[in-house]
Design a protein around this motif. Sequence first.
Motif, short mmCIF file in Angstrom:
data_model
loop_
_atom_site.label_atom_id
_atom_site.label_comp_id
_atom_site.label_asym_id
_atom_site.label_seq_id
_atom_site.Cartn_x
_atom_site.Cartn_y
_atom_site.Cartn_z
N UNK A 32 17.72 -6.70 26.34
CA UNK A 32 18.52 -7.10 25.18
C UNK A 32 18.89 -8.58 25.18
N UNK A 33 18.46 -9.28 26.23
CA UNK A 33 18.73 -10.72 26.37
C UNK A 33 20.22 -11.03 26.38
N UNK A 34 20.94 -10.22 27.14
CA UNK A 34 22.36 -10.44 27.38
C UNK A 34 22.53 -11.04 28.78
N UNK A 35 23.64 -11.71 28.98
CA UNK A 35 24.00 -12.18 30.32
C UNK A 35 24.57 -11.00 31.10
N UNK A 42 27.13 -5.81 18.93
CA UNK A 42 27.86 -4.65 19.40
C UNK A 42 26.93 -3.43 19.47
N UNK A 43 26.03 -3.31 18.50
CA UNK A 43 25.13 -2.15 18.45
C UNK A 43 24.23 -2.10 19.69
N UNK A 44 23.64 -3.23 20.04
CA UNK A 44 22.78 -3.28 21.23
C UNK A 44 23.59 -3.00 22.49
N UNK A 45 24.81 -3.52 22.51
CA UNK A 45 25.65 -3.31 23.69
C UNK A 45 26.01 -1.84 23.83
N UNK A 64 37.30 0.99 25.09
CA UNK A 64 37.92 -0.24 25.58
C UNK A 64 36.86 -1.31 25.81
N UNK A 65 35.75 -0.92 26.41
CA UNK A 65 34.66 -1.86 26.66
C UNK A 65 34.11 -2.40 25.34
N UNK A 66 33.94 -1.53 24.38
CA UNK A 66 33.44 -1.94 23.06
C UNK A 66 34.36 -2.99 22.44
N UNK A 67 35.66 -2.77 22.57
CA UNK A 67 36.65 -3.73 22.05
C UNK A 67 36.55 -5.07 22.78
N UNK A 68 36.41 -5.01 24.09
CA UNK A 68 36.31 -6.25 24.88
C UNK A 68 35.03 -7.01 24.55
#
Length: 272
Positions: free
Chosen positions: A117-120, A49-52, A37-41
């Motif tokens: 990963x330089x994500x918020x 998506x890969x880094x996430x 579900x998280x991957x979809x969101x």
Amino acid sequence: MALFIPSPSVGVWYLGPIPLRGYALSILTGIVIAFFWVRHRWKSTGESVEKFENLVLISIVLGIVGARIYWIIIEWPRYFSPTGTWYRIFFVWEGGLGILGGITFGFLSALLLSRLYRFSFRTIADTVAPAFLLAQGIGRLGNWWNQELYGKPTTLPWALEIDYQHRVSGYGQFATFHPTFLYEMLWNFAGVGLLIWIGKKARIGSGILFGAYLVIYSCGRFWIELLRIDPVHHLGGWRVNSWVVLAVFLIGVTILVLAIRRERSKMRTSLD
């Protein structure tokens, strides 16, 4: 005829020499469902998506480690008192995960990895919040399989029957108890629905969903702690978990208030 929820007579099955435990299966089911579900969101953010996925998987592992560490700290005498057995800290199949430690370690690891990963982090936290609460709700079935962490004695129609060998010392004369696993599971599921509704009005990345998640979960967990009778340490008349939950609530309120103020400030700026 009295009504009650029966406890499972068996909580482990064997696939040859491999034990399949209801406790572990409940937790793993929650994790797997939440992961997809998280991957979809996350796809809606447009970020990698890969880094996430890497970030989430690492956070899950560290969250489980944190949940175990929290449990060991709370149940320190069980392992390190004169009558304790220290090496049983590694016997995770016996149960013993403190979700409050899992929340702390999981989100702290996500915070650190978000920098790598330089994500918020706010975007990560808002994306994960509803799914994390869903996983917590599903995972609570593990307490049902283990006949553990139930509440005070009760004869309500939805009372949980506990086998004699699993009853807390001093409560052997009672057969049915408040099913706190069910209360928390239903509270979490209701919280998921509320977060989905809030998510339709709040921008992912604002931090509002994350703050709301902490507030919703801590409110439910606080009153559930008042019902539980499993022996734990107390501080100032409260269970230690109650104090931790109160801290989580205050953190959540702070995050929520700051996030709402930040969003309102952006709206005013855009209108000027």
